[in-house]
Write an enzyme that holds these catalytic residues in place. Structure first.
Site, short mmCIF file in Angstrom:
data_model
loop_
_atom_site.label_atom_id
_atom_site.label_comp_id
_atom_site.label_asym_id
_atom_site.label_seq_id
_atom_site.Cartn_x
_atom_site.Cartn_y
_atom_site.Cartn_z
CD GLU A 298 19.74 -3.66 9.84
OE1 GLU A 298 19.39 -4.70 9.29
OE2 GLU A 298 19.44 -3.39 11.03
CB THR B 100 30.43 23.29 -16.74
OG1 THR B 100 31.83 23.40 -16.42
CG2 THR B 100 29.74 24.59 -16.41
CB THR C 129 30.56 -2.64 10.96
OG1 THR C 129 31.27 -3.88 10.91
CG2 THR C 129 29.94 -2.45 12.34
N GLY D 193 27.56 -7.74 24.69
CA GLY D 193 28.71 -8.57 24.35
C GLY D 193 28.64 -9.16 22.96
CB ALA D 194 26.52 -10.40 20.79
CD GLU E 131 22.41 -10.62 23.22
OE1 GLU E 131 21.45 -11.30 22.84
OE2 GLU E 131 23.35 -11.08 23.92
CB THR F 151 16.49 1.83 15.23
OG1 THR F 151 17.91 1.88 15.12
CG2 THR F 151 15.89 3.04 14.54
#
Length: 402
Positions: free
Chosen positions: A379, A286, A381, A138-139, A136, A167
């Site tokens: 999901e 290599t 930070t 503020g959240a 949100e 999303t």
């Protein structure tokens, strides 16, 4: 833990590889430039992905709930929906993260449904393409601070509030909305609700313009006296102060390994392409040579590969624990923290190693660098993951360790 990939998932991995290389890669730049344009080429993949999820115990797409295959004694070994989802999305994100997030019926909300829904809800909502609406204005990282409310009214709940950075919020068939039944009770009153597209009172306010994953729509959604059937409250409707919002938070134990797998996939794409470009420039990698006999570019690429392998193993471990009924909250946060950081570092360093080629639009390296950043943010930070891990290891509460 068995480190080899289960043989039964071979066809799934191969199919995902084919989709990534033959479908996603050719249209990747097209939809990066045409932000907010729905990729019509993906409509056919709903049925294909259903085939990849055949036999899933959650009744639909997405990661499954924690399930103990051995009756609780810890002696069994199960590789189920969580492992399948992580392996499949890792390969798809080798092709394109935004397009992987745009496949119908494969939204992050599906993992929320699988995590906490009852059997009736799994049956009814299993084929629903569900987005996730938590954040949100503020959240953000503090999910417990959400202000969206759900008030009981007869056989319905009335939802009011605003959600941002959803999303697939415009394209999905439904949105899993986190809301509080009673804000005075704090986080214990937070529940998740499935709000179907077209429900009166739910409005998509805008689509965000973004740094990366431009082929995926990211919406801001407002709920204004939005009436939702009580049957669409996921899980237990009772408020439990003792359990807090553990049921809702179990969603993250499922989705964080999935996002970690996405980061592993995009990092592998960057490593593979960088190795090819260095070989073309006369700098073949290599492994038999000692570091002091290699060029700086070769040494750096080997270091990045080691970081990538560590992230991959942590991710597989978290998914395996979920499939075997082992509490994986710490493992999921470790996988998300490591893979999110590695995805960012690998893609950015590969841009640097390839110099002008890495920075220009003739290659997808610069796009992967932009796309990878979100995988360290949504999901939970990087900072939140480290805080969760520290709390669990030190035995501290959220009040004791902020």
């Amino acid at each position: 833990m068995h480190l080899e990939i289960p043989r039964k998932f071979g066809p799934l991995v191969h199919q995902a590889q084919q989709v990534a290389s033959e479908v996603f890669r050719p249209i990747s730049r097209k939809y990066d430039r045409a932000e907010h344009t729905q990729p019509k080429e993906l409509d056919m993949f709903a049925s294909i992905m259903d085939g990849m999820n055949d036999g899933a115990e959650d009744g639909g797409a997405g990661a499954g709930r924690l399930a103990r295959a051995d009756g609780g004694n810890g002696d069994g070994n199960r590789n189920g929906t969580n492992m399948k989802t992580v392996l499949g999305l890792t390969e798809l994100c080798w092709g394109d993260v935004g397009l992987a997030l745009s496949i119908p019926r494969q939204g992050l909300g599906n993992s929320a449904i699988a995590a906490v829904a009852n059997d009736e809800q799994l049956e009814r909502l299993g084929d629903t393409w569900a987005a996730m609406a938590i954040t949100e204005p503020g959240a953000g990282s503090d999910s417990a601070a959400i202000r969206t409310t759900a008030e009981k009214d007869g056989d319905d709940y009335i939802i009011n509030g605003e959600k941002i950075y959803v999303t697939a919020g415009e394209r999905a068939d439904a949105v899993v909305v986190w809301a509080s039944l009673d804000r005075s009770l704090g986080r214990s009153a937070i529940k998740s609700f499935v709000v179907e597209k077209g429900t009166p009172g739910m409005t998509v306010e805008r689509l965000e313009k973004k740094l990366g994953i431009r082929s995926s729509d990211t919406a801001a959604i407002r709920f204004d006296n939005c009436r939702v059937p009580a049957a669409n409250l996921l899980g237990d409707p009772e408020i439990s102060v003792d359990k807090g919002f553990a049921g809702a938070m179990q969603t993250f134990d499922n989705t964080r390994p999935v996002v970690a797998g996405m980061a592993v996939g995009i990092a592998k794409a960057a490593l593979d392409r960088t190795r090819e470009l260095l070989e073309q420039a006369g700098e073949p990698l290599t492994y038999a040579s000692q570091p002091w006999n290699q060029s700086a570019a070769q040494r750096e690429l080997q270091r990045l590969e080691a970081e990538w392998e560590a992230a991959r193993l942590l991710t597989i471990r978290a998914a395996w624990m979920a499939d075997n009924g082992q509490p994986n909250s710490v493992a999921a946060s470790m996988a998300k923290a490591k893979a999110g950081r590695v995805g960012n570092e690998v893609t950015l360093r590969c841009v640097e190693l390839c110099s002008g080629l890495g920075y220009g639009e003739t290659e997808l390296l610069e796009k992967w660098a932009r796309d990878s950043k979100i995988l360290d943010i949504f999901e939970g930070t990087q900072q939140i993951q480290l805080l969760i891990i520290a709390r669990r290891l030190l035995g501290k509460s959220s009040k004791e360790l902020k």
